[in-house]
Design a protein around this motif. Structure first.
Motif, PDB file in Angstrom:
ATOM      1  N   MET A   1       0.839  -1.191   0.000  1.00  0.00           N
ATOM      2  CA  MET A   1       0.000   0.000   0.000  1.00  0.00           C
ATOM      3  C   MET A   1       0.876   1.244   0.000  1.00  0.00           C
ATOM      4  N   SER A   2       0.452   2.264  -0.674  1.00  0.00           N
ATOM      5  CA  SER A   2       1.245   3.471  -0.841  1.00  0.00           C
ATOM      6  C   SER A   2       1.537   4.186   0.472  1.00  0.00           C
ATOM      7  N   LEU A   3       0.644   4.064   1.442  1.00  0.00           N
ATOM      8  CA  LEU A   3       0.864   4.758   2.709  1.00  0.00           C
ATOM      9  C   LEU A   3       2.096   4.247   3.450  1.00  0.00           C
ATOM     10  N   THR A   4       2.564   3.067   3.100  1.00  0.00           N
ATOM     11  CA  THR A   4       3.749   2.534   3.770  1.00  0.00           C
ATOM     12  C   THR A   4       4.984   3.389   3.481  1.00  0.00           C
ATOM     13  N   HIS A   5       4.969   4.123   2.392  1.00  0.00           N
ATOM     14  CA  HIS A   5       6.113   4.976   2.054  1.00  0.00           C
ATOM     15  C   HIS A   5       6.107   6.294   2.827  1.00  0.00           C
ATOM     16  N   THR A   6       4.990   6.624   3.436  1.00  0.00           N
ATOM     17  CA  THR A   6       4.848   7.934   4.074  1.00  0.00           C
ATOM     18  C   THR A   6       5.878   8.152   5.169  1.00  0.00           C
ATOM     19  N   LEU A   7       5.971   7.232   6.103  1.00  0.00           N
ATOM     20  CA  LEU A   7       6.922   7.383   7.205  1.00  0.00           C
ATOM     21  C   LEU A   7       8.353   7.368   6.686  1.00  0.00           C
ATOM     22  N   GLY A   8       8.627   6.512   5.714  1.00  0.00           N
ATOM     23  CA  GLY A   8       9.971   6.435   5.152  1.00  0.00           C
ATOM     24  C   GLY A   8      10.420   7.735   4.517  1.00  0.00           C
ATOM     25  N   LEU A   9       9.497   8.424   3.852  1.00  0.00           N
ATOM     26  CA  LEU A   9       9.849   9.707   3.232  1.00  0.00           C
ATOM     27  C   LEU A   9      10.201  10.757   4.281  1.00  0.00           C
ATOM     28  N   LEU A  10       9.654  10.599   5.466  1.00  0.00           N
ATOM     29  CA  LEU A  10       9.931  11.561   6.532  1.00  0.00           C
ATOM     30  C   LEU A  10      11.193  11.207   7.316  1.00  0.00           C
ATOM     31  N   THR A  11      11.568   9.923   7.313  1.00  0.00           N
ATOM     32  CA  THR A  11      12.714   9.506   8.128  1.00  0.00           C
ATOM     33  C   THR A  11      13.969   9.195   7.317  1.00  0.00           C
ATOM     34  N   HIS A  12      13.824   8.543   6.174  1.00  0.00           N
ATOM     35  CA  HIS A  12      14.984   8.223   5.326  1.00  0.00           C
ATOM     36  C   HIS A  12      14.574   8.332   3.854  1.00  0.00           C
ATOM     37  N   PRO A  13      14.450   9.570   3.368  1.00  0.00           N
ATOM     38  CA  PRO A  13      13.912   9.789   2.019  1.00  0.00           C
ATOM     39  C   PRO A  13      14.707   9.131   0.895  1.00  0.00           C
ATOM     40  N   ASP A  14      16.038   9.088   0.992  1.00  0.00           N
ATOM     41  CA  ASP A  14      16.837   8.486  -0.085  1.00  0.00           C
ATOM     42  C   ASP A  14      16.427   7.038  -0.332  1.00  0.00           C
ATOM     43  N   ARG A  15      16.427   6.266   0.744  1.00  0.00           N
ATOM     44  CA  ARG A  15      16.071   4.847   0.609  1.00  0.00           C
ATOM     45  C   ARG A  15      14.626   4.678   0.168  1.00  0.00           C
ATOM     46  N   GLU A  16      13.766   5.571   0.652  1.00  0.00           N
ATOM     47  CA  GLU A  16      12.346   5.435   0.315  1.00  0.00           C
ATOM     48  C   GLU A  16      12.091   5.758  -1.151  1.00  0.00           C
ATOM     49  N   TRP A  17      12.785   6.763  -1.688  1.00  0.00           N
ATOM     50  CA  TRP A  17      12.637   7.064  -3.115  1.00  0.00           C
ATOM     51  C   TRP A  17      13.094   5.875  -3.957  1.00  0.00           C
ATOM     52  N   GLU A  18      14.160   5.219  -3.529  1.00  0.00           N
ATOM     53  CA  GLU A  18      14.621   4.020  -4.247  1.00  0.00           C
ATOM     54  C   GLU A  18      13.554   2.931  -4.200  1.00  0.00           C
ATOM     55  N   ALA A  19      12.952   2.760  -3.022  1.00  0.00           N
ATOM     56  CA  ALA A  19      11.901   1.745  -2.880  1.00  0.00           C
ATOM     57  C   ALA A  19      10.699   2.088  -3.757  1.00  0.00           C
ATOM     58  N   ILE A  20      10.348   3.355  -3.807  1.00  0.00           N
ATOM     59  CA  ILE A  20       9.221   3.791  -4.644  1.00  0.00           C
ATOM     60  C   ILE A  20       9.538   3.527  -6.115  1.00  0.00           C
ATOM     61  N   ARG A  21      10.770   3.794  -6.499  1.00  0.00           N
ATOM     62  CA  ARG A  21      11.171   3.556  -7.888  1.00  0.00           C
ATOM     63  C   ARG A  21      11.088   2.072  -8.242  1.00  0.00           C
ATOM     64  N   ASN A  22      11.480   1.226  -7.308  1.00  0.00           N
ATOM     65  CA  ASN A  22      11.508  -0.213  -7.572  1.00  0.00           C
ATOM     66  C   ASN A  22      10.143  -0.886  -7.449  1.00  0.00           C
ATOM     67  N   GLU A  23       9.147  -0.152  -6.965  1.00  0.00           N
ATOM     68  CA  GLU A  23       7.796  -0.705  -6.835  1.00  0.00           C
ATOM     69  C   GLU A  23       6.813   0.166  -7.611  1.00  0.00           C
ATOM     70  N   PRO A  24       6.863   0.129  -8.933  1.00  0.00           N
ATOM     71  CA  PRO A  24       5.933   0.975  -9.692  1.00  0.00           C
ATOM     72  C   PRO A  24       4.486   0.600  -9.389  1.00  0.00           C
TER      73      PRO A  24
END
Length: 200
Positions: free
Chosen positions: A1-24
């Motif tokens: 679910m997309s909301l799982t990225h929310t906390l990651g963007l606030l705490t470790h954005p670099d890794r989260e952007w990579e995760a978002i890229r890898n999960e279209p």
């Protein structure tokens, strides 16, 4: 679910952007799993704050909106946020070739949606419409959203950081132009009768 990225963007954005890229994800999943839910936060908070709490200018009386007026404005605000994400996202996709993005997967709406996350989340402060608190929190939210844009665009689009910087600056410029346009549209909407109606 997309909301799982929310906390990651606030705490470790670099890794989260990579995760978002890898999960279209599809546009529908992105909107239903992230945008539609988070955009409700400032809309509902604004409705509550303007009808139940109210605001005060100086030592003047507390000003509140009628429920009908606040509901109309909240719905329009919600629709504007949803449309804004989509329009900026399409702009990003349209200009991707200009900045030599080789990946043909459209990621503009994804970038716009996740970049707006701090603005959506900190919109909760609208439950207490104090101009100074809202302004300070709003500036923090916008500053972090801009940071996410500059940090995430090169990662999501897989382009060098210098090109990503130029691309992000162009996106930011479009966002500012859209904001000014929204203010102009607000004036037009108010002039046709869908404006704030205050509790007397």
């Amino acid at each position: 679910m997309s909301l799982t990225h929310t906390l990651g963007l606030l705490t470790h954005p670099d890794r989260e952007w990579e995760a978002i890229r890898n999960e279209p994800e599809s546009l529908g999943k992105l909107y239903f799993g992230h945008v539609l839910l988070l955009a409700l936060i400032p809309a509902i908070a604004g409705f509550y704050g303007s009808t139940q709490v109210g605001w005060q200018i100086g030592d003047g009386q507390i000003i509140r909106l009628t429920s009908t007026s606040a509901l109309q404005l909240s719905v329009l605000f919600y629709a504007a946020m949803l449309a804004g994400i989509y329009i900026i996202g399409r702009f990003i996709d349209f200009f991707a070739a200009t900045y030599e993005v080789k990946d043909s997967t459209p990621r503009g709406i994804t970038l716009a949606a996740y970049t707006a996350t701090p603005v959506f989340m900190l919109g909760i402060t609208a439950v207490y419409p104090n101009i100074w608190i809202n302004m300070i929190v709003g500036l923090i939210a916008v500053a972090y959203a801009v940071y996410l844009l500059y940090e995430g665009l090169p990662i999501l689009m897989k382009i060098p950081e210098d090109r990503g910087f130029m691309f992000a600056t162009a996106v930011l410029t479009v966002g500012l132009v859209m904001f000014v346009g929204l203010l102009a549209i607000s004036v037009v909407i108010w002039s046709v009768g869908i404006g704030p109606v205050y509790v007397s």
